[in-house]
Write an enzyme that holds these catalytic residues in place. Structure first.
Site, PDB file in Angstrom:
ATOM      1  N   HIS A 112       2.184   3.880   4.191  1.00 27.63           N
ATOM      2  CA  HIS A 112       0.799   4.234   3.539  1.00 27.63           C
ATOM      3  C   HIS A 112       1.029   5.606   3.155  1.00 27.63           C
ATOM      4  O   HIS A 112       1.727   6.666   3.851  1.00 27.63           O
ATOM      5  CB  HIS A 112      -0.102   4.013   4.547  1.00 27.63           C
ATOM      6  CG  HIS A 112      -0.412   2.722   4.863  1.00 27.63           C
ATOM      7  ND1 HIS A 112      -1.619   2.227   5.517  1.00 27.63           N
ATOM      8  CD2 HIS A 112       0.412   1.520   4.643  1.00 27.63           C
ATOM      9  CE1 HIS A 112      -1.398   0.929   5.766  1.00 27.63           C
ATOM     10  NE2 HIS A 112      -0.251   0.407   5.518  1.00 27.63           N
TER      11      HIS A 112
ATOM     12  N   GLU B  51      -1.066   8.021   3.516  1.00 29.06           N
ATOM     13  CA  GLU B  51      -1.312   8.933   4.464  1.00 29.06           C
ATOM     14  C   GLU B  51      -0.237   9.454   5.529  1.00 29.06           C
ATOM     15  O   GLU B  51       0.188  10.560   5.801  1.00 29.06           O
ATOM     16  CB  GLU B  51      -2.684   8.368   5.237  1.00 29.06           C
ATOM     17  CG  GLU B  51      -3.847   8.080   4.498  1.00 29.06           C
ATOM     18  CD  GLU B  51      -3.934   6.574   4.104  1.00 29.06           C
ATOM     19  OE1 GLU B  51      -2.805   6.002   3.621  1.00 29.06           O
ATOM     20  OE2 GLU B  51      -5.028   6.129   4.224  1.00 29.06           O
TER      21      GLU B  51
ATOM     22  N   CYS C  87      -6.665   3.231   6.994  1.00 26.76           N
ATOM     23  CA  CYS C  87      -6.856   1.774   8.114  1.00 26.76           C
ATOM     24  C   CYS C  87      -6.793   2.475   9.337  1.00 26.76           C
ATOM     25  O   CYS C  87      -6.560   3.862   9.698  1.00 26.76           O
ATOM     26  CB  CYS C  87      -5.400   0.938   7.690  1.00 26.76           C
ATOM     27  SG  CYS C  87      -4.047   1.829   8.362  1.00 26.76           S
TER      28      CYS C  87
ATOM     29  N   CYS D 225      -3.549   4.797  10.069  1.00 27.64           N
ATOM     30  CA  CYS D 225      -3.658   5.893   9.343  1.00 27.64           C
ATOM     31  C   CYS D 225      -4.648   6.853  10.118  1.00 27.64           C
ATOM     32  O   CYS D 225      -4.378   8.113  10.251  1.00 27.64           O
ATOM     33  CB  CYS D 225      -3.828   5.837   8.097  1.00 27.64           C
ATOM     34  SG  CYS D 225      -2.349   5.034   7.165  1.00 27.64           S
TER      35      CYS D 225
END
Length: 142
Positions: free
Chosen positions: A46, A48, A76, A79
């Site tokens: 992801h 992040e 999410c 993260c």
């Protein structure tokens, strides 16, 4: 957030879910990424997570207490927990994610009594534009 949106657009062009993230230190962008889940065949790639890994490596520290993170979509739970572990000072995000979010939706990681560090959170920044990139991406695939 403008740069994070540009990263999200780049992700969409590659066929990645269009989420962008930029880490800022002392008012200057330090690291930026977009999702690379499909490219790396890695469910943890992801935006992040990639930004946090790169910044920690660049600064040679596991903690980013004097850094702020800008992300186009509410992080999410995975993260959000990584943001907590990294001790990010402030989190700014664009669109809310009622289905997969982990900050103001879902498990609300920073509100849990077991959460180690809680950054200042500012959600809804340029929310319309951030959400539109995602809506367009998914409508083209349905």
């Amino acid at each position: 957030m403008t740069r994070a949106l540009e990263m999200a657009k780049s992700a969409a062009e590659m066929g990645e879910v269009p989420i962008g993230a930029v880490l800022v230190k002392d008012g200057n962008p330090l690291v930026e990424f977009h999702n690379l889940v499909e490219t790396f065949n890695d469910p943890t790639a992801h935006a992040e997570m990639l930004v946090l890994r790169a910044a920690c490596d660049m600064l040679d520290t596991p903690r980013l207490a004097d850094c702020d993170l800008y992300v186009t979509l509410e992080p999410c739970p995975m993260c959000a927990q990584a943001i907590s572990f990294a001790r990010i000072r402030r989190l700014y995000f664009g669109a809310h994610d009622p289905k997969g979010g982990g900050v103001e939706n879902g498990p609300r990681i920073f509100g849990q009594p077991t959460c180690y560090h809680k950054p200042e959170v500012y959600g809804g920044m340029q929310e319309q534009e951030c959400g539109e990139i995602l809506r367009k991406f998914f409508s083209e695939r349905r």
